[in-house]
Write a protein that holds these residues in place. Structure first.
Motif, PDB file in Angstrom:
ATOM      1  N   ILE A 170      31.261  58.865  53.652  1.00 33.56           N
ATOM      2  CA  ILE A 170      30.201  59.900  53.582  1.00 33.56           C
ATOM      3  C   ILE A 170      29.940  60.588  54.928  1.00 33.56           C
ATOM      4  O   ILE A 170      29.054  61.437  55.023  1.00 33.56           O
ATOM      5  N   GLU A 171      30.674  60.214  55.962  1.00 32.61           N
ATOM      6  CA  GLU A 171      30.628  60.836  57.286  1.00 32.61           C
ATOM      7  C   GLU A 171      29.287  60.699  58.004  1.00 32.61           C
ATOM      8  O   GLU A 171      28.963  61.495  58.878  1.00 32.61           O
ATOM      9  N   HIS A 172      28.508  59.706  57.653  1.00 39.49           N
ATOM     10  CA  HIS A 172      27.377  59.276  58.462  1.00 39.49           C
ATOM     11  C   HIS A 172      27.071  57.828  58.112  1.00 39.49           C
ATOM     12  O   HIS A 172      27.575  57.310  57.111  1.00 39.49           O
ATOM     13  N   VAL A 173      26.256  57.187  58.945  1.00 36.47           N
ATOM     14  CA  VAL A 173      26.027  55.747  58.792  1.00 36.47           C
ATOM     15  C   VAL A 173      24.529  55.444  58.764  1.00 36.47           C
ATOM     16  O   VAL A 173      23.868  55.513  59.801  1.00 36.47           O
ATOM     17  N   PRO A 174      23.956  55.121  57.594  1.00 31.52           N
ATOM     18  CA  PRO A 174      22.549  54.714  57.519  1.00 31.52           C
ATOM     19  C   PRO A 174      22.350  53.359  58.196  1.00 31.52           C
ATOM     20  O   PRO A 174      23.290  52.556  58.300  1.00 31.52           O
ATOM     21  N   TRP A 175      21.135  53.072  58.626  1.00 29.99           N
ATOM     22  CA  TRP A 175      20.891  51.857  59.409  1.00 29.99           C
ATOM     23  C   TRP A 175      21.215  50.573  58.647  1.00 29.99           C
ATOM     24  O   TRP A 175      21.611  49.575  59.247  1.00 29.99           O
ATOM     25  N   VAL A 176      21.074  50.604  57.318  1.00 28.91           N
ATOM     26  CA  VAL A 176      21.302  49.384  56.540  1.00 28.91           C
ATOM     27  C   VAL A 176      22.750  48.914  56.632  1.00 28.91           C
ATOM     28  O   VAL A 176      23.055  47.742  56.366  1.00 28.91           O
ATOM     29  N   ALA A 177      23.653  49.799  57.037  1.00 31.99           N
ATOM     30  CA  ALA A 177      25.052  49.392  57.198  1.00 31.99           C
ATOM     31  C   ALA A 177      25.212  48.340  58.293  1.00 31.99           C
ATOM     32  O   ALA A 177      26.124  47.504  58.222  1.00 31.99           O
ATOM     33  N   TRP A 178      24.339  48.345  59.285  1.00 30.82           N
ATOM     34  CA  TRP A 178      24.476  47.427  60.423  1.00 30.82           C
ATOM     35  C   TRP A 178      24.188  45.978  60.051  1.00 30.82           C
ATOM     36  O   TRP A 178      25.029  45.104  60.314  1.00 30.82           O
ATOM     37  N   PRO A 179      23.028  45.650  59.447  1.00 33.66           N
ATOM     38  CA  PRO A 179      22.848  44.243  59.026  1.00 33.66           C
ATOM     39  C   PRO A 179      23.858  43.821  57.965  1.00 33.66           C
ATOM     40  O   PRO A 179      24.292  42.665  57.947  1.00 33.66           O
ATOM     41  N   ALA A 180      24.247  44.752  57.092  1.00 32.22           N
ATOM     42  CA  ALA A 180      25.268  44.422  56.091  1.00 32.22           C
ATOM     43  C   ALA A 180      26.586  44.059  56.773  1.00 32.22           C
ATOM     44  O   ALA A 180      27.239  43.073  56.414  1.00 32.22           O
ATOM     45  N   ALA A 181      26.976  44.848  57.769  1.00 31.69           N
ATOM     46  CA  ALA A 181      28.217  44.583  58.497  1.00 31.69           C
ATOM     47  C   ALA A 181      28.154  43.259  59.248  1.00 31.69           C
ATOM     48  O   ALA A 181      29.140  42.516  59.308  1.00 31.69           O
ATOM     49  N   CYS A 182      26.981  42.946  59.806  1.00 30.32           N
ATOM     50  CA  CYS A 182      26.834  41.676  60.527  1.00 30.32           C
ATOM     51  C   CYS A 182      26.955  40.492  59.572  1.00 30.32           C
ATOM     52  O   CYS A 182      27.580  39.473  59.898  1.00 30.32           O
ATOM     53  N   GLY A 183      26.371  40.618  58.372  1.00 28.72           N
ATOM     54  CA  GLY A 183      26.496  39.551  57.383  1.00 28.72           C
ATOM     55  C   GLY A 183      27.938  39.317  56.988  1.00 28.72           C
ATOM     56  O   GLY A 183      28.405  38.170  56.887  1.00 28.72           O
TER      57      GLY A 183
END
Length: 296
Positions: A170-183
């Protein structure tokens, strides 16, 4: 002179270490879930498919590269875990090296397509991933022998793969992607921690100073538990923005058995089953978190 038998397709599949492949699939799925929950209509699906190909090719390339580098160093001469192509004599070192470089090269080409249609800075990320993949056990100073393997796995099979997928979708990154990526990264690291826990005796003897060798058996077991628990906590953090993300906490039920085995002192071949069980935890977590993020 005896001619070495050619490795079969089954041998090459075993050498690719299929049990590790969830570590490549889950971050792409979770990153896609973030994208769908943000704006399903805006998702560019062909890029998601290419991102999955990149992730799988990198994972398989890393596995073959490790097989080659550990094999020629003699690190895998005495193993408790699954078969290795070079150390077992099933395939020549040169053939495994070519397989590793071929997979990494294909990943580079696929990544180039993503960069060309989104942002050229992805080339730098891709180059870093490929260099890190080879340098894990390859080169004059492999960082996997210095206890930095978990950092590589968390960075590239957690943050980069998950957030990168969301970005190319989608060519942008919402903040929720960060904790999801860390998990996701925590559970990918848990796989490596179990693997290295099993190999503490042989790695110590061969001079391979993994994190598990450095911190010892007991601390490694608690690190495994912390990584699994941390992933569940991060799913709750995602639920602040996407309430359905809390579904991923249910993966804790799948984690009970491997956590119990690790804390009870399982060693050697018993930890091979724990490795498979951890992969199932990662898959359950990935499916549930992807669903939760997509539903919002």
């Amino acid at each position: 002179m005896l001619t070495r038998p050619k490795p079969s397709i089954g041998d090459w599949i075993a050498g690719a270490r299929p049990r590790t492949l969830p570590a490549a699939v889950v971050p792409v799925a979770v990153g896609t879930g973030v994208a769908i929950g943000t704006d399903a209509a805006d998702v560019t699906w062909w890029r998601v498919i290419v991102a999955l190909a990149v992730s799988l090719l990198l994972q398989i390339g890393v596995n073959y590269a490790n097989d080659y580098s550990d094999g020629v160093r003699g690190t895998d001469d005495v193993r408790v875990g699954p078969m290795r192509l070079v150390a077992s004599g099933t395939a020549s070192a040169s053939a495994v090296k070519r397989a590793a470089l071929g997979c990494l090269g294909l990943a580079a080409l696929a990544g180039l397509a993503l960069a060309a249609t989104t942002s050229w800075w992805l080339l730098l990320v891709g180059l870093a991933a490929i260099l890190a993949a080879w340098g894990y056990t390859g080169g004059p100073k492999p960082y996997g022998y210095l206890g930095l393997g978990e950092l590589f796995v968390f960075t590239f099979f957690g943050l980069v793969a998950t957030i990168g997928t969301t970005y190319v979708a989608i060519e942008h990154v919402p903040w929720v992607a960060w904790p999801a990526a860390c998990g996701v990264g925590f559970l990918a690291c848990a796989l490596l921690v179990v693997n290295n826990l099993r190999d503490i005796p042989t790695d110590t003897a061969s001079g391979k100073r993994t994190l598990a060798v450095r911190i010892g058996d007991r601390a490694t077991r608690w690190l495994y538990v912390a990584l699994v628990a941390g992933a569940l906590v991060l799913a709750v953090a995602c639920a602040v923005d996407r309430p359905w993300s809390a579904l991923a906490v249910l993966a804790g039920a799948v984690a009970v058995v491997p956590v119990r085995h690790v804390l009870s002192g399982a060693v050697g071949r018993d930890l091979i089953a724990v490795l498979g069980a951890t992969a199932r935890v990662q898959l359950a977590y990935g499916v549930l978190l992807t669903l939760g993020l997509a539903l919002g």
